[in-house]
Design an enzyme around this catalytic site. Sequence first.
Site, mmCIF file in Angstrom:
data_model
loop_
_atom_site.group_PDB
_atom_site.id
_atom_site.type_symbol
_atom_site.label_atom_id
_atom_site.label_comp_id
_atom_site.label_asym_id
_atom_site.label_seq_id
_atom_site.Cartn_x
_atom_site.Cartn_y
_atom_site.Cartn_z
ATOM 1 C CB CYS A 19 23.832 -40.545 42.670
ATOM 2 S SG CYS A 19 25.274 -40.591 41.563
ATOM 3 C CB CYS A 71 26.257 -37.581 38.307
ATOM 4 S SG CYS A 71 26.603 -39.349 38.375
ATOM 5 C CB SER A 72 21.404 -37.946 38.617
ATOM 6 O OG SER A 72 21.678 -37.914 37.229
ATOM 7 C CB CYS A 73 24.397 -43.291 39.343
ATOM 8 S SG CYS A 73 25.895 -42.734 38.487
#
Length: 204
Positions: A107, A110-112
Amino acid sequence: MTTDNHSHANVLIPEVGLRVKALESLLAEKKAIDPAALDLIIETFETQMGPKNGAKVVAKAWTDPKYRSWLLEDGTAAIKSLGYIGVQGENMVALENTPTVHNVVVCTLCSCYPWPTLGLPPIWFKSAPYRARVVIEPRSVLKEFGLDVPDDVEVRVWDSTAELRYLVLPMRPSGTENLTEQELAALVTRDSMIGTGVAQSPSH
């Protein structure tokens, strides 16, 4: 492809983990959080909403051709049928690894991450080095994870978003023809469902 014992030192930022621990200690000291409650939440994601859920999805796909086809056609519905659905896992796409294609997920913004199937995202998944480098030099990053992808295997990098998340369907290890779904699920690692690793062999 080969894997070995390794650390993720080259793609991790160890200080992040230390800062998280320091912040947790500070908040607990000020009684802003209850450590016991926090441990319970973490345990829930690790054991009930963690990689074990995704491993069961993979094991079923390995043993049930109809389910495998459904998973690849409509990942969201197939995963939901096993009860793994919720926030961060509403829209899922399964990516199948084959002898000629290896998929890896990132991702970049961000950090999906698919929490219902994989649990809490590892620190390295959220780190800037991994997010930037795996797109530019995926083979080098995978090698740092202990995964040497042959030159004749195509590496595909998939970027998760807030609307769409991915689950890698790793290749089934050889010598597992007589194993049950439960035994197969035990061979599926979190990294193999992200694409930074492969499923373990029965003798691992």
